[in-house]
Design a protein around this motif. Structure first.
Motif, PDB file in Angstrom:
ATOM      1  N   GLY A 102     -11.660 -11.663  34.288  1.00 34.02           N
ATOM      2  CA  GLY A 102     -11.109 -10.358  34.594  1.00 34.02           C
ATOM      3  C   GLY A 102     -12.016  -9.243  34.823  1.00 34.02           C
ATOM      4  N   PHE A 103     -13.254  -9.418  34.528  1.00 32.81           N
ATOM      5  CA  PHE A 103     -14.196  -8.613  34.970  1.00 32.81           C
ATOM      6  C   PHE A 103     -15.084  -9.047  36.249  1.00 32.81           C
ATOM      7  CE2 PHE A 103     -14.295  -6.533  30.513  1.00 32.81           C
ATOM      8  CZ  PHE A 103     -13.869  -5.291  30.867  1.00 32.81           C
ATOM      9  N   ASP A 104     -14.790  -8.179  37.496  1.00 36.91           N
ATOM     10  CA  ASP A 104     -15.408  -8.716  38.822  1.00 36.91           C
ATOM     11  C   ASP A 104     -16.871  -8.923  38.720  1.00 36.91           C
ATOM     12  OD1 ASP A 104     -12.635  -8.141  38.656  1.00 36.91           O
ATOM     13  OD2 ASP A 104     -12.743  -6.733  40.419  1.00 36.91           O
ATOM     14  N   GLU A 105     -17.446  -7.995  38.027  1.00 33.16           N
ATOM     15  CA  GLU A 105     -18.945  -7.699  37.712  1.00 33.16           C
ATOM     16  C   GLU A 105     -19.539  -9.033  36.877  1.00 33.16           C
ATOM     17  OE1 GLU A 105     -16.287  -5.700  37.073  1.00 33.16           O
ATOM     18  OE2 GLU A 105     -17.111  -4.214  35.584  1.00 33.16           O
ATOM     19  N   LYS A 112      -5.484 -14.505  31.161  1.00 35.93           N
ATOM     20  CA  LYS A 112      -6.386 -13.409  32.088  1.00 35.93           C
ATOM     21  C   LYS A 112      -7.272 -12.956  30.902  1.00 35.93           C
ATOM     22  CE  LYS A 112      -5.547  -9.298  34.719  1.00 35.93           C
ATOM     23  NZ  LYS A 112      -7.075  -8.939  34.658  1.00 35.93           N
ATOM     24  N   SER A 138      -2.963  -3.471  35.681  1.00 35.74           N
ATOM     25  CA  SER A 138      -3.692  -2.153  35.522  1.00 35.74           C
ATOM     26  C   SER A 138      -4.025  -1.534  36.817  1.00 35.74           C
ATOM     27  CB  SER A 138      -4.882  -2.436  34.947  1.00 35.74           C
ATOM     28  OG  SER A 138      -4.816  -3.173  33.604  1.00 35.74           O
ATOM     29  N   ILE A 156      -8.922 -12.656  38.411  1.00 41.63           N
ATOM     30  CA  ILE A 156      -8.018 -11.803  38.781  1.00 41.63           C
ATOM     31  C   ILE A 156      -8.678 -10.355  38.708  1.00 41.63           C
ATOM     32  CG2 ILE A 156      -5.792 -10.563  38.108  1.00 41.63           C
ATOM     33  CD1 ILE A 156      -4.923 -13.126  36.773  1.00 41.63           C
ATOM     34  N   LEU A 192     -17.558   2.155  40.160  1.00 38.05           N
ATOM     35  CA  LEU A 192     -17.336   2.806  38.805  1.00 38.05           C
ATOM     36  C   LEU A 192     -17.775   4.370  38.562  1.00 38.05           C
ATOM     37  CD1 LEU A 192     -17.970  -0.509  36.658  1.00 38.05           C
ATOM     38  CD2 LEU A 192     -15.618   0.490  37.500  1.00 38.05           C
ATOM     39  N   THR A 238      -9.943 -10.405  30.401  1.00 39.00           N
ATOM     40  CA  THR A 238     -10.520  -9.234  30.689  1.00 39.00           C
ATOM     41  C   THR A 238     -11.355  -9.019  29.684  1.00 39.00           C
ATOM     42  OG1 THR A 238      -8.748  -8.816  32.580  1.00 39.00           O
ATOM     43  CG2 THR A 238     -10.531  -7.168  31.603  1.00 39.00           C
ATOM     44  N   PHE A 265     -10.571  -4.096  25.473  1.00 40.84           N
ATOM     45  CA  PHE A 265     -11.010  -2.688  25.360  1.00 40.84           C
ATOM     46  C   PHE A 265     -10.231  -1.778  25.895  1.00 40.84           C
ATOM     47  CE2 PHE A 265     -12.255  -0.841  29.652  1.00 40.84           C
ATOM     48  CZ  PHE A 265     -11.837  -1.656  30.749  1.00 40.84           C
ATOM     49  N   ALA A 299      -6.018  -8.250  41.968  1.00 40.33           N
ATOM     50  CA  ALA A 299      -4.913  -7.298  41.018  1.00 40.33           C
ATOM     51  C   ALA A 299      -4.497  -6.070  42.042  1.00 40.33           C
ATOM     52  CB  ALA A 299      -5.615  -6.707  39.993  1.00 40.33           C
ATOM     53  N   TYR A 356     -10.131   3.398  40.798  1.00 32.31           N
ATOM     54  CA  TYR A 356      -9.025   3.186  41.693  1.00 32.31           C
ATOM     55  C   TYR A 356      -9.062   3.967  42.848  1.00 32.31           C
ATOM     56  CZ  TYR A 356      -7.403   0.369  37.405  1.00 32.31           C
ATOM     57  OH  TYR A 356      -7.344  -0.447  36.421  1.00 32.31           O
ATOM     58  N   TYR A 399      -1.682 -10.565  42.035  1.00 33.67           N
ATOM     59  CA  TYR A 399      -1.316 -10.226  40.597  1.00 33.67           C
ATOM     60  C   TYR A 399      -0.690  -8.841  40.626  1.00 33.67           C
ATOM     61  CZ  TYR A 399      -1.796  -9.712  35.632  1.00 33.67           C
ATOM     62  OH  TYR A 399      -1.600  -9.641  34.026  1.00 33.67           O
ATOM     63  N   ILE A 424     -19.737  -2.404  43.093  1.00 36.90           N
ATOM     64  CA  ILE A 424     -19.020  -2.318  42.072  1.00 36.90           C
ATOM     65  C   ILE A 424     -19.525  -1.020  41.030  1.00 36.90           C
ATOM     66  CG2 ILE A 424     -17.987  -2.777  39.658  1.00 36.90           C
ATOM     67  CD1 ILE A 424     -17.633  -5.721  40.980  1.00 36.90           C
ATOM     68  N   SER A 435      -9.334  -5.991  40.520  1.00 33.94           N
ATOM     69  CA  SER A 435      -9.382  -4.841  41.285  1.00 33.94           C
ATOM     70  C   SER A 435      -9.918  -5.019  42.622  1.00 33.94           C
ATOM     71  CB  SER A 435      -9.304  -3.695  40.537  1.00 33.94           C
ATOM     72  OG  SER A 435     -10.798  -3.367  40.252  1.00 33.94           O
ATOM     73  N   THR A 436     -11.430  -5.194  42.402  1.00 33.34           N
ATOM     74  CA  THR A 436     -12.290  -4.805  43.589  1.00 33.34           C
ATOM     75  C   THR A 436     -12.192  -6.172  44.681  1.00 33.34           C
ATOM     76  OG1 THR A 436     -14.003  -6.205  42.514  1.00 33.34           O
ATOM     77  CG2 THR A 436     -13.940  -3.947  42.198  1.00 33.34           C
TER      78      THR A 436
HETATM   79  O1  NGF Z   1      -9.099  -2.397  36.280  1.00 38.51           O
HETATM   80  C1  NGF Z   1      -9.464  -2.937  35.297  1.00 38.51           C
HETATM   81  C2  NGF Z   1      -9.472  -2.230  33.818  1.00 38.51           C
HETATM   82  N1  NGF Z   1      -9.889  -4.128  35.176  1.00 38.51           N
HETATM   83  C3  NGF Z   1      -9.854  -4.996  36.449  1.00 38.51           C
HETATM   84  C4  NGF Z   1      -8.925  -6.253  36.341  1.00 38.51           C
HETATM   85  O2  NGF Z   1      -9.295  -7.016  34.998  1.00 38.51           O
HETATM   86  C5  NGF Z   1      -7.422  -5.543  35.992  1.00 38.51           C
HETATM   87  C6  NGF Z   1     -11.143  -5.344  37.050  1.00 38.51           C
HETATM   88  O3  NGF Z   1     -10.909  -6.128  38.096  1.00 38.51           O
HETATM   89  C7  NGF Z   1      -6.512  -6.163  36.519  1.00 38.51           C
HETATM   90  O4  NGF Z   1      -6.542  -7.413  36.828  1.00 38.51           O
HETATM   91  C8  NGF Z   1      -5.156  -5.612  36.556  1.00 38.51           C
HETATM   92  O5  NGF Z   1      -4.951  -4.941  37.617  1.00 38.51           O
HETATM   93  O6  NGF Z   1      -4.425  -5.899  35.571  1.00 38.51           O
HETATM   94  C9  NGF Z   1     -12.069  -4.216  36.886  1.00 38.51           C
HETATM   95  O7  NGF Z   1     -11.514  -3.166  37.689  1.00 38.51           O
HETATM   96  C10 NGF Z   1     -13.420  -4.505  37.536  1.00 38.51           C
HETATM   97  O8  NGF Z   1     -13.924  -5.504  36.937  1.00 38.51           O
HETATM   98  C11 NGF Z   1     -14.363  -3.246  37.386  1.00 38.51           C
HETATM   99  O9  NGF Z   1     -14.777  -3.098  36.197  1.00 38.51           O
HETATM  100  O10 NGF Z   1     -10.487  -2.442  33.156  1.00 38.51           O
END
Ligand code: NGF
Length: 288
Positions: A185-188, A161, A44, A202, A243, A163, A137, A7, A248, A40, A239, A204-205
């Motif tokens: 969607g949740f990297d953790e 996707k 977000s 997909i 957090l 999440t 959420f 992402a 970000y 992606y 992670i 962010s980390t």
């Molecule tokens: O940042 C968020 C918001 N979720 C991302 C991801 O699901 C967002 C997730 O990687 C995404 O793909 C996008 O940019 O649309 C989390 O940041 C990560 O698991 C840490 O919690 O929740």
């Protein structure tokens, strides 16, 4: 379009203006160093919901130009403004994006018929494919298995996707829709989602931790669960520190520590204090 998909972060300058040079560097770092399987764009993590339509188009254009066909691209075009979503869908499709994605429409508590109308209107306006972006959420939109099934009746809607932490629903979806693409969607929670049979993830980390994510995903797919779990532990140490320090903003500082001009977040997201910048830099030094 399977595997580890970043992402994509976007670089903004001190005043919140798009920093093209920085965006190109973030893209290169993802493709060349993190070696991810795709990007992606305008999710977000791209701070999509705080930027203008023109800026979204500019980011789609720059990313397509910089990637030069090296990895597949997914354009997140979702918007509560359906006309904007369709306009962006046409724009990204004309640029040659491999697939579209759209967040479930939020804020107004749309009923399911309205959500279905939204997805069909976007994807039927273009010659492309759609991946539903479900992130209950943040949006408050929870869809049932039957509702996903109804959306998937449109063959242009090829996946989701996911999440969410509802792994019972994830398992039910995997069984019911073996031919659809399901992305974690949740990297953790990458490993448990992999065990349940996702096609990719997909996150962010992955902008900084893409290589470990790939290891977790590949080992998990091979059934090497103990090895994968060790890497998930290391990943989650990383992670949880990210957090705690500000998601970000911290990833951007970590990219800067690696020499990438990742810039700042768009207001109203706050800038990190000197202390938190130092913390972010130390997370990068200790974990990357
Ligand atoms: O940042 C968020 C918001 N979720 C991302 C991801 O699901 C967002 C997730 O990687 C995404 O793909 C996008 O940019 O649309 C989390 O940041 C990560 O698991 C840490 O919690 O929740």
């Amino acid at each position: 379009m399977k595997g580890i998909i970043t992402a994509l972060m976007v670089s903004y300058d001190q005043d919140g203006n798009l920093n093209e040079k920085g965006l190109r560097e973030i893209i290169r770092y993802n493709v060349d160093v993190c070696k991810v399987d795709g990007l992606y764009v305008n999710g977000s993590t791209g701070e999509n919901f705080m930027i203008s339509t023109e800026e979204k188009k500019e980011i789609f254009r720059i990313t397509k130009d910089e990637v030069k066909g090296q990895v597949p691209l997914i354009a997140q075009v979702g918007s509560v403004n359906l006309r904007e979503a369709i306009d962006l869908a046409k724009y990204a499709t004309d640029l040659g994006y491999d697939a579209l994605s759209a967040v479930t429409p939020f804020y107004y508590k749309f009923n399911f018929n309205e959500i279905k109308h939204y997805y069909n209107s976007i994807i039927n306006a273009v010659d492309n494919k759609m991946i539903i972006y479900s992130i209950p959420f943040l949006t408050g939109v929870n869809m049932s298995l039957d509702q996903f099934a109804e959306l998937f009746e449109n063959e242009k809607i090829i996946g989701v996707k996911f999440t969410a932490g509802d792994f019972y629903l994830l398992e039910r979806m995997r069984k019911k829709f073996p031919e659809k693409l399901i992305y974690g969607g949740f990297d953790e929670m990458l490993l448990p989602a992999t065990v349940l049979g996702i096609d990719g993830a997909i996150g962010s980390t992955f902008n900084v931790n893409g290589q470990r994510a790939r290891q977790i995903f590949e080992l998990g797919k091979q059934g090497k669960i103990e090895e994968a779990r060790e890497i998930q532990h290391v990943t989650n140490d990383l992670i949880s520190e990210i957090l705690d320090n500000g998601l970000y903003q911290t990833i951007k500082e970590m990219l800067k520590e690696k020499g990438v001009d990742a810039g700042f977040c768009r207001e109203p997201m706050e800038k990190l204090s000197e202390e938190r910048i130092a913390k972010a830099r130390s997370i990068a030094k200790n974990h990357l």
